[in-house]
Motif scaffolding. Structure first.
Motif, PDB file in Angstrom:
ATOM      1  N   ALA A 238       0.821  -1.213   0.000  1.00 41.67           N
ATOM      2  CA  ALA A 238       0.000   0.000   0.000  1.00 41.67           C
ATOM      3  C   ALA A 238       0.851   1.258   0.000  1.00 41.67           C
ATOM      4  O   ALA A 238       0.457   2.289  -0.575  1.00 41.67           O
ATOM      5  CB  ALA A 238      -0.922  -0.009   1.216  1.00 41.67           C
ATOM      6  N   ALA A 239       2.019   1.195   0.633  1.00 34.16           N
ATOM      7  CA  ALA A 239       2.894   2.366   0.717  1.00 34.16           C
ATOM      8  C   ALA A 239       3.617   2.654  -0.597  1.00 34.16           C
ATOM      9  O   ALA A 239       3.990   3.803  -0.868  1.00 34.16           O
ATOM     10  CB  ALA A 239       3.913   2.177   1.839  1.00 34.16           C
ATOM     11  N   GLN A 240       3.813   1.630  -1.426  1.00 31.49           N
ATOM     12  CA  GLN A 240       4.643   1.796  -2.618  1.00 31.49           C
ATOM     13  C   GLN A 240       3.894   1.735  -3.940  1.00 31.49           C
ATOM     14  O   GLN A 240       4.369   2.284  -4.944  1.00 31.49           O
ATOM     15  CB  GLN A 240       5.741   0.713  -2.633  1.00 31.49           C
ATOM     16  CG  GLN A 240       6.782   0.893  -1.547  1.00 31.49           C
ATOM     17  CD  GLN A 240       7.946  -0.066  -1.710  1.00 31.49           C
ATOM     18  OE1 GLN A 240       8.222  -0.887  -0.839  1.00 31.49           O
ATOM     19  NE2 GLN A 240       8.640   0.028  -2.818  1.00 31.49           N
ATOM     20  N   TRP A 241       2.753   1.056  -3.976  1.00 34.12           N
ATOM     21  CA  TRP A 241       2.075   0.852  -5.254  1.00 34.12           C
ATOM     22  C   TRP A 241       0.566   1.053  -5.128  1.00 34.12           C
ATOM     23  O   TRP A 241       0.026   1.078  -4.024  1.00 34.12           O
ATOM     24  CB  TRP A 241       2.349  -0.563  -5.771  1.00 34.12           C
ATOM     25  CG  TRP A 241       3.785  -0.826  -6.068  1.00 34.12           C
ATOM     26  CD1 TRP A 241       4.492  -0.392  -7.153  1.00 34.12           C
ATOM     27  CD2 TRP A 241       4.711  -1.594  -5.286  1.00 34.12           C
ATOM     28  NE1 TRP A 241       5.793  -0.842  -7.087  1.00 34.12           N
ATOM     29  CE2 TRP A 241       5.952  -1.583  -5.960  1.00 34.12           C
ATOM     30  CE3 TRP A 241       4.608  -2.299  -4.081  1.00 34.12           C
ATOM     31  CZ2 TRP A 241       7.082  -2.235  -5.471  1.00 34.12           C
ATOM     32  CZ3 TRP A 241       5.724  -2.945  -3.583  1.00 34.12           C
ATOM     33  CH2 TRP A 241       6.945  -2.915  -4.276  1.00 34.12           C
ATOM     34  N   LYS A 242      -0.094   1.138  -6.273  1.00 30.19           N
ATOM     35  CA  LYS A 242      -1.556   1.223  -6.329  1.00 30.19           C
ATOM     36  C   LYS A 242      -2.074   0.106  -7.238  1.00 30.19           C
ATOM     37  O   LYS A 242      -2.349   0.328  -8.414  1.00 30.19           O
ATOM     38  CB  LYS A 242      -1.992   2.591  -6.864  1.00 30.19           C
ATOM     39  CG  LYS A 242      -1.604   3.768  -5.977  1.00 30.19           C
ATOM     40  CD  LYS A 242      -2.162   5.065  -6.513  1.00 30.19           C
ATOM     41  CE  LYS A 242      -1.746   6.242  -5.661  1.00 30.19           C
ATOM     42  NZ  LYS A 242      -2.224   6.153  -4.279  1.00 30.19           N
TER      43      LYS A 242
ATOM     44  N   VAL B   3      -5.195  -1.654   0.243  1.00 27.56           N
ATOM     45  CA  VAL B   3      -5.118  -0.885  -1.011  1.00 27.56           C
ATOM     46  C   VAL B   3      -6.484  -0.546  -1.592  1.00 27.56           C
ATOM     47  O   VAL B   3      -6.579   0.138  -2.606  1.00 27.56           O
ATOM     48  CB  VAL B   3      -4.266  -1.621  -2.068  1.00 27.56           C
ATOM     49  CG1 VAL B   3      -2.869  -1.902  -1.540  1.00 27.56           C
ATOM     50  CG2 VAL B   3      -4.936  -2.922  -2.526  1.00 27.56           C
ATOM     51  N   GLY B   4      -7.552  -1.042  -0.967  1.00 27.67           N
ATOM     52  CA  GLY B   4      -8.895  -0.721  -1.445  1.00 27.67           C
ATOM     53  C   GLY B   4      -9.316  -1.466  -2.689  1.00 27.67           C
ATOM     54  O   GLY B   4     -10.072  -0.940  -3.509  1.00 27.67           O
ATOM     55  N   VAL B   5      -8.843  -2.705  -2.835  1.00 26.07           N
ATOM     56  CA  VAL B   5      -9.176  -3.523  -3.999  1.00 26.07           C
ATOM     57  C   VAL B   5      -9.634  -4.896  -3.506  1.00 26.07           C
ATOM     58  O   VAL B   5      -8.974  -5.491  -2.652  1.00 26.07           O
ATOM     59  CB  VAL B   5      -7.964  -3.698  -4.944  1.00 26.07           C
ATOM     60  CG1 VAL B   5      -8.280  -4.676  -6.070  1.00 26.07           C
ATOM     61  CG2 VAL B   5      -7.542  -2.357  -5.515  1.00 26.07           C
ATOM     62  N   LYS B   6     -10.725  -5.389  -4.042  1.00 27.41           N
ATOM     63  CA  LYS B   6     -11.224  -6.714  -3.655  1.00 27.41           C
ATOM     64  C   LYS B   6     -10.451  -7.789  -4.408  1.00 27.41           C
ATOM     65  O   LYS B   6     -10.324  -7.745  -5.631  1.00 27.41           O
ATOM     66  CB  LYS B   6     -12.724  -6.827  -3.964  1.00 27.41           C
ATOM     67  CG  LYS B   6     -13.350  -8.144  -3.499  1.00 27.41           C
ATOM     68  CD  LYS B   6     -14.847  -8.132  -3.739  1.00 27.41           C
ATOM     69  CE  LYS B   6     -15.486  -9.475  -3.402  1.00 27.41           C
ATOM     70  NZ  LYS B   6     -15.290  -9.858  -1.999  1.00 27.41           N
ATOM     71  N   ALA B   7      -9.937  -8.768  -3.675  1.00 25.78           N
ATOM     72  CA  ALA B   7      -9.172  -9.859  -4.293  1.00 25.78           C
ATOM     73  C   ALA B   7     -10.096 -10.875  -4.942  1.00 25.78           C
ATOM     74  O   ALA B   7     -11.224 -11.081  -4.500  1.00 25.78           O
ATOM     75  CB  ALA B   7      -8.296 -10.540  -3.246  1.00 25.78           C
ATOM     76  N   SER B   8      -9.593 -11.519  -6.005  1.00 26.73           N
ATOM     77  CA  SER B   8     -10.337 -12.557  -6.722  1.00 26.73           C
ATOM     78  C   SER B   8      -9.505 -13.826  -6.784  1.00 26.73           C
ATOM     79  O   SER B   8      -8.274 -13.773  -6.851  1.00 26.73           O
ATOM     80  CB  SER B   8     -10.656 -12.105  -8.150  1.00 26.73           C
ATOM     81  OG  SER B   8     -11.424 -10.924  -8.148  1.00 26.73           O
ATOM     82  N   VAL B   9     -10.174 -14.968  -6.791  1.00 24.96           N
ATOM     83  CA  VAL B   9      -9.487 -16.254  -6.924  1.00 24.96           C
ATOM     84  C   VAL B   9      -9.162 -16.521  -8.388  1.00 24.96           C
ATOM     85  O   VAL B   9      -9.987 -16.284  -9.272  1.00 24.96           O
ATOM     86  CB  VAL B   9     -10.361 -17.392  -6.354  1.00 24.96           C
ATOM     87  CG1 VAL B   9      -9.827 -18.762  -6.773  1.00 24.96           C
ATOM     88  CG2 VAL B   9     -10.435 -17.290  -4.833  1.00 24.96           C
TER      89      VAL B   9
ATOM     90  N   VAL C 166      -6.112 -16.761   0.140  1.00 21.12           N
ATOM     91  CA  VAL C 166      -7.284 -15.890   0.128  1.00 21.12           C
ATOM     92  C   VAL C 166      -7.195 -14.862   1.252  1.00 21.12           C
ATOM     93  O   VAL C 166      -7.448 -13.662   1.046  1.00 21.12           O
ATOM     94  CB  VAL C 166      -8.586 -16.718   0.249  1.00 21.12           C
ATOM     95  CG1 VAL C 166      -9.786 -15.812   0.490  1.00 21.12           C
ATOM     96  CG2 VAL C 166      -8.794 -17.562  -1.008  1.00 21.12           C
ATOM     97  N   LEU C 167      -6.805 -15.306   2.450  1.00 19.89           N
ATOM     98  CA  LEU C 167      -6.719 -14.398   3.590  1.00 19.89           C
ATOM     99  C   LEU C 167      -5.563 -13.410   3.427  1.00 19.89           C
ATOM    100  O   LEU C 167      -5.704 -12.222   3.742  1.00 19.89           O
ATOM    101  CB  LEU C 167      -6.559 -15.197   4.884  1.00 19.89           C
ATOM    102  CG  LEU C 167      -6.589 -14.397   6.184  1.00 19.89           C
ATOM    103  CD1 LEU C 167      -7.796 -13.471   6.251  1.00 19.89           C
ATOM    104  CD2 LEU C 167      -6.574 -15.332   7.390  1.00 19.89           C
ATOM    105  N   THR C 168      -4.434 -13.879   2.920  1.00 19.85           N
ATOM    106  CA  THR C 168      -3.317 -12.972   2.656  1.00 19.85           C
ATOM    107  C   THR C 168      -3.730 -11.916   1.631  1.00 19.85           C
ATOM    108  O   THR C 168      -3.456 -10.725   1.800  1.00 19.85           O
ATOM    109  CB  THR C 168      -2.086 -13.755   2.163  1.00 19.85           C
ATOM    110  OG1 THR C 168      -1.710 -14.727   3.142  1.00 19.85           O
ATOM    111  CG2 THR C 168      -0.909 -12.831   1.886  1.00 19.85           C
ATOM    112  N   GLY C 169      -4.421 -12.354   0.576  1.00 20.27           N
ATOM    113  CA  GLY C 169      -4.902 -11.414  -0.435  1.00 20.27           C
ATOM    114  C   GLY C 169      -5.914 -10.437   0.117  1.00 20.27           C
ATOM    115  O   GLY C 169      -5.935  -9.253  -0.267  1.00 20.27           O
ATOM    116  N   ALA C 170      -6.759 -10.902   1.037  1.00 19.95           N
ATOM    117  CA  ALA C 170      -7.753 -10.017   1.645  1.00 19.95           C
ATOM    118  C   ALA C 170      -7.079  -8.927   2.475  1.00 19.95           C
ATOM    119  O   ALA C 170      -7.530  -7.766   2.479  1.00 19.95           O
ATOM    120  CB  ALA C 170      -8.714 -10.825   2.504  1.00 19.95           C
ATOM    121  N   LYS C 171      -6.015  -9.288   3.181  1.00 24.58           N
ATOM    122  CA  LYS C 171      -5.268  -8.292   3.957  1.00 24.58           C
ATOM    123  C   LYS C 171      -4.694  -7.210   3.036  1.00 24.58           C
ATOM    124  O   LYS C 171      -4.755  -6.017   3.340  1.00 24.58           O
ATOM    125  CB  LYS C 171      -4.131  -8.965   4.726  1.00 24.58           C
ATOM    126  CG  LYS C 171      -4.561  -9.847   5.871  1.00 24.58           C
ATOM    127  CD  LYS C 171      -4.931  -9.023   7.086  1.00 24.58           C
ATOM    128  CE  LYS C 171      -5.173  -9.931   8.287  1.00 24.58           C
ATOM    129  NZ  LYS C 171      -5.651  -9.161   9.461  1.00 24.58           N
TER     130      LYS C 171
END
Length: 204
Positions: free
Chosen positions: A44-48, A71-77, A61-66
């Motif tokens: 979040a600090a370095q990229w968008k 970053v304000g983006v919903k993760a997808s499988v 899935v949980l790592t992606g959710a964190k």
């Protein structure tokens, strides 16, 4: 230019003593949750990122959710990112397999590209599905930053494709929990800027 941030899930049980974890559902440990939070903070600090894709296994899935929360983006499988299928070896310890099938265990460590796990996959199978996953991501997100949350074996095979290395080089790459690999892809030009960077975990 498309920027690919290839990561791995956080720490889970079954890393020590070493097991063939594969597609077993394993929860992130408290250490793993802390690693995922540190990784999310760094990204979040370095990229968008425009998108986040994860393996279907809950540790990814949980790592992606964190990361998504940060970053304000919903993760997808993305199915192609699921871990290597170890078949009959899944969740067996390395010591057990070394004693039970010493030649097969040795072959996996000296010639991984010649190994097929009993009832499971080969590295060629992993390469086929991860290359499809990579093509999907590049087609959808040209000139964007994308996070992909995978597994040790999946990430190694993806990196070997990006580095034009043979599957025989599998053991020459390391992928620690919540590591960060950064790859820039601009048409036919691929630049790998960092591999297995875990410096953000020093502050976790």
């Amino acid at each position: 230019m498309t920027k690919l941030l290839l990561t791995r899930h956080g720490h889970v049980e079954g890393i020590k003593p070493a097991r063939f974890r594969g597609r077993a559902e394993l929860a992130l440990t408290p250490t793993g949750l802390g690693q995922a939070a540190a990784l999310a903070k760094r990204i979040a600090a370095q990229w968008k990122p425009a998108a986040i894709y994860t393996s279907s296994l809950q540790r990814c899935v949980l790592t992606g959710a964190k990361i998504g929360e940060a970053v304000g983006v919903k993760a997808s499988v993305l199915d192609g990112l699921v871990d290597l299928d170890y078949g009959a070896w899944q969740m067996r310890t390395h010591d057990e397999i070394r004693a039970e099938a010493p030649e097969a265990f040795r072959l996996w460590h000296v010639a991984p590209h010649l190994t097929r796990f009993p009832g499971g996959e080969s590295l060629q199978d992993v390469m086929a599905r991860t290359s499809d996953a990579l093509r999907t991501v590049l087609a959808r997100h040209r000139d964007q930053t994308v996070v992909m949350v995978g597994h040790d074996s999946v990430n190694r095979v993806l990196l070997m494709q990006l580095l034009d290395q043979p599957l025989a080089a599998y053991w020459k790459l390391a992928q620690d929990p919540c590591t960060l690999n950064e790859v820039d892809i601009d048409g036919d030009r691929i630049v790998v800027r960092r591999v297995n960077d875990t410096s953000h975990l020093d502050r976790a």
